[in-house]
Enzyme design. Structure first.
Site, short mmCIF file in Angstrom:
data_model
loop_
_atom_site.label_atom_id
_atom_site.label_comp_id
_atom_site.label_asym_id
_atom_site.label_seq_id
_atom_site.Cartn_x
_atom_site.Cartn_y
_atom_site.Cartn_z
N GLN A 291 0.84 -1.21 0.00
CA GLN A 291 0.00 0.00 0.00
C GLN A 291 0.87 1.25 0.00
OE1 GLN A 291 -3.33 0.05 -0.14
NE2 GLN A 291 -3.93 -2.02 0.41
N TYR A 320 -6.29 -12.21 -2.11
CA TYR A 320 -5.52 -11.07 -2.64
C TYR A 320 -4.64 -10.49 -1.54
CZ TYR A 320 -9.41 -11.46 -5.92
OH TYR A 320 -10.36 -11.93 -6.78
N GLU A 341 -2.44 -15.28 -3.07
CA GLU A 341 -1.96 -14.15 -3.86
C GLU A 341 -1.30 -14.71 -5.12
OE1 GLU A 341 -1.39 -10.67 -3.87
OE2 GLU A 341 -0.09 -11.15 -5.55
N ASP A 389 -9.53 -8.15 -1.05
CA ASP A 389 -8.91 -6.85 -1.36
C ASP A 389 -8.42 -6.92 -2.80
OD1 ASP A 389 -7.62 -4.44 -1.39
OD2 ASP A 389 -6.09 -4.98 0.10
N CYS A 416 -10.67 -0.84 -4.03
CA CYS A 416 -10.00 0.36 -4.57
C CYS A 416 -10.76 0.90 -5.78
CB CYS A 416 -8.55 0.06 -4.90
SG CYS A 416 -8.35 -1.22 -6.14
N1 SAH Z 1 -4.15 -7.00 0.64
C1 SAH Z 1 -2.88 -6.56 0.14
C2 SAH Z 1 -2.79 -6.47 -1.38
C3 SAH Z 1 -3.93 -5.81 -2.09
S1 SAH Z 1 -3.65 -5.37 -3.78
C4 SAH Z 1 -2.48 -5.25 0.79
O1 SAH Z 1 -3.30 -4.57 1.39
O2 SAH Z 1 -1.30 -4.90 0.70
C5 SAH Z 1 -4.28 -6.70 -4.67
C6 SAH Z 1 -3.37 -7.89 -4.75
O3 SAH Z 1 -4.04 -8.89 -5.51
C7 SAH Z 1 -2.04 -7.66 -5.47
O4 SAH Z 1 -1.00 -8.11 -4.62
C8 SAH Z 1 -2.13 -8.54 -6.73
O5 SAH Z 1 -0.88 -9.11 -7.09
C9 SAH Z 1 -3.10 -9.61 -6.30
N2 SAH Z 1 -3.90 -10.28 -7.36
C10 SAH Z 1 -4.34 -9.77 -8.53
N3 SAH Z 1 -5.12 -10.66 -9.16
C11 SAH Z 1 -5.20 -11.76 -8.38
C12 SAH Z 1 -5.86 -13.02 -8.48
N4 SAH Z 1 -6.62 -13.32 -9.53
N5 SAH Z 1 -5.71 -13.89 -7.48
C13 SAH Z 1 -4.96 -13.60 -6.40
N6 SAH Z 1 -4.30 -12.44 -6.25
C14 SAH Z 1 -4.42 -11.51 -7.21
#
Ligand code: SAH
Length: 463
Positions: A291, A320, A341, A389, A416
């Site tokens: 973030q 995620y 992830e 997320d 987001c």
């Molecule tokens: N919760 C974390 C990351 C949120 S951003 C935080 O707050 O830091 C969203 C994340 O989803 C990213 O790390 C991205 O790499 C991942 N992502 C994107 N598509 C995805 C999918 N289909 N399955 C799992 N993760 C995914």
């Protein structure tokens, strides 16, 4: 045909008009209506009366530019010293901060109203004290202008590159580092990337800084691996930037506007920098998502944790999960946390971060959240809380199906993008889940139009 079209459209290109702004789009553009025909006008605010010059006329809407402000809004911020920044980095800079927070709340409200969810409450957006210089990460393009290597930004929706030294919303130490590295690249005689011909060496500079640790990572994004004078560049960065603890090279050979390539090499120092969130330590590698607004992220996570109402006995899924920031925060208050992830490096970071903080009640998987949600469902895992997320495109129907099939008491949705959030809320509702607490926007991106929020969905009783 043409004649009919001309008759329908009440304005012509280059026409001068006086209009009143009625609304702001999700991208922060003013909207005025001429006999019902919408004109989009950059830099104009609701209630303002402006003289405009029509620059583009389409069938259903057009674009105009302000030539004179006849009446300005009480919400207009006049201390905007770099107006051009508005076109790329800070599109809401001309709106006072309280009005920006209300703009973000209203965006969510309007989207809910469109799908007849007028009954849902959206709480006032949580803002930050000093809404400038908050970003802990910069990714700036490097280009040649008048024979000189420059860092800067692209104007919104264009290939117009503007050299820049103060990026307004980035940590000032990051801007300082960027300028030092730019000067080192200049004396080292290395070339900037040329987009048109896919030639030149340095495409982007990425800099990340730990808000609490003050550690800095510099990533040189290069077109090819072999860069002239690379050893000298690394040596000079180490000499001139003592806070830089990690120097990395990312190679991106493709003709693309995706910033990072697949391969990252360590040039000097560590391959990660450390930062702290809510007293938990996180090691972050170049490729991992983290973030960008650390002060607001703590507020966002605390809202998510509070809304999840954990007692210490719960099983939680964090879909995620990135480098496990939410997972670890939840693990302190839950029995067991499963995270998934898609970026393998991020999961390596997540596992490492769990042990760094002596937490052993977490399991992390690399893969698509959709696949793992289905796997966990088949394995009979019974989560009490599912955290999601997702990136801007939101959730898929298959993920919503597997998530609701596990019948968690609560789904906590960190979003987001309010457009996909509202779409997904309606899908959850079709499967027996309802929003039970006010939706809470948390401003992670002051001066921009991005809206982050936390929503809680719960299973309807007797379902
Ligand atoms: N919760 C974390 C990351 C949120 S951003 C935080 O707050 O830091 C969203 C994340 O989803 C990213 O790390 C991205 O790499 C991942 N992502 C994107 N598509 C995805 C999918 N289909 N399955 C799992 N993760 C995914």
């Amino acid at each position: 045909m043409e004649e009919i079209m001309k008759k329908q459209v009440p304005v012509t290109k280059n026409q001068k008009l006086v209009v009143t702004i009625e609304d702001l789009t999700y991208q922060g553009m003013g909207v005025a209506k001429v006999d019902g025909y919408p004109l989009f006008i950059d830099g104009a605010l609701v209630g303002e009366e402006v003289e405009v010059h029509v620059v583009k006329v389409g069938k259903n809407f057009g674009f105009a530019k302000v030539t004179n402000y006849l009446k300005t809004s009480p919400d207009r911020a006049f201390d905007v010293d770099k107006v051009y920044l508005q076109t790329g980095i800070a599109p809401l800079q001309h709106l006072t901060y309280p009005a920006q927070l209300e703009f973000k709340r209203k965006l969510v409200v309007d989207l809910l109203n469109k799908v007849h969810l007028n009954n849902l409450t959206v709480a006032p957006t949580m803002g930050m004290k000093d809404p400038y210089h908050y970003r802990n990460k910069a990714q700036v393009p490097v280009r040649e202008v008048n024979g000189q290597l420059e860092i800067g930004f692209f104007k919104r929706n264009s290939h117009d590159f503007m050299p820049l030294e103060d990026f307004l919303i980035q940590d000032e130490k990051i801007d300082e580092t960027l300028l030092k590295v730019r000067d080192i690249l200049r004396v080292s005689g290395v070339s900037a990337y040329d987009e048109a011909n896919n030639t030149g060496m340095i495409r982007h500079l990425m800099v990340r800084r730990g808000y609490y640790s003050h550690e800095i990572m510099v990533v040189l994004v290069t077109r090819v691996k072999k860069v002239p004078n690379l050893d000298q560049i690394v040596y000079l960065i180490q000499q001139q930037c003592p806070e830089v603890t990690s120097i990395m090279q990312n190679i991106n050979p493709d003709k693309t506007n995706v910033i990072l390539g697949k391969k990252t090499i360590k040039l000097a120092g560590k391959a990660t920098i450390q930062d702290t969130l809510n007293d938990l330590k996180f090691d972050i590698s170049a490729q991992s998502f983290y973030q960008v607004n650390p002060q607001q992220t703590e507020k966002l996570y605390n809202e998510a944790i509070k809304k999840a109402q954990l007692t210490g006995n719960e099983t939680v899924i964090d879909a995620y999960c990135g480098i496990g920031t939410i997972s670890l925060n939840m693990a302190k208050h839950a029995k067991k946390v499963y995270g998934v992830e898609i970026v393998p490096e991020a999961i390596e970071d997540a596992k490492h971060n769990a042990s760094l903080n002596n937490l052993d009640n977490l399991e992390f998987e690399v893969g698509e959240a959709e696949t793992w949600m289905a796997n966990w469902q088949k394995a009979g895992i019974k989560p009490d809380v599912i955290m999601v997320d997702p990136p801007r495109k939101g959730l898929t129907t298959s993920l919503i199906e597997s998530a609701t099939a596990m019948e968690p008491k609560k789904i906590v949705y960190v979003s987001c993008n309010p457009a996909t959030l509202v779409r997904d809320i309606t899908e959850f509702m079709e499967r027996g889940y309802h929003v039970t607490q006010p939706i809470q926007p948390v401003d992670q991106f002051p001066q921009t139009t991005h809206v982050e929020s936390v929503t809680v969905l719960e299973r309807t009783q007797n379902d």
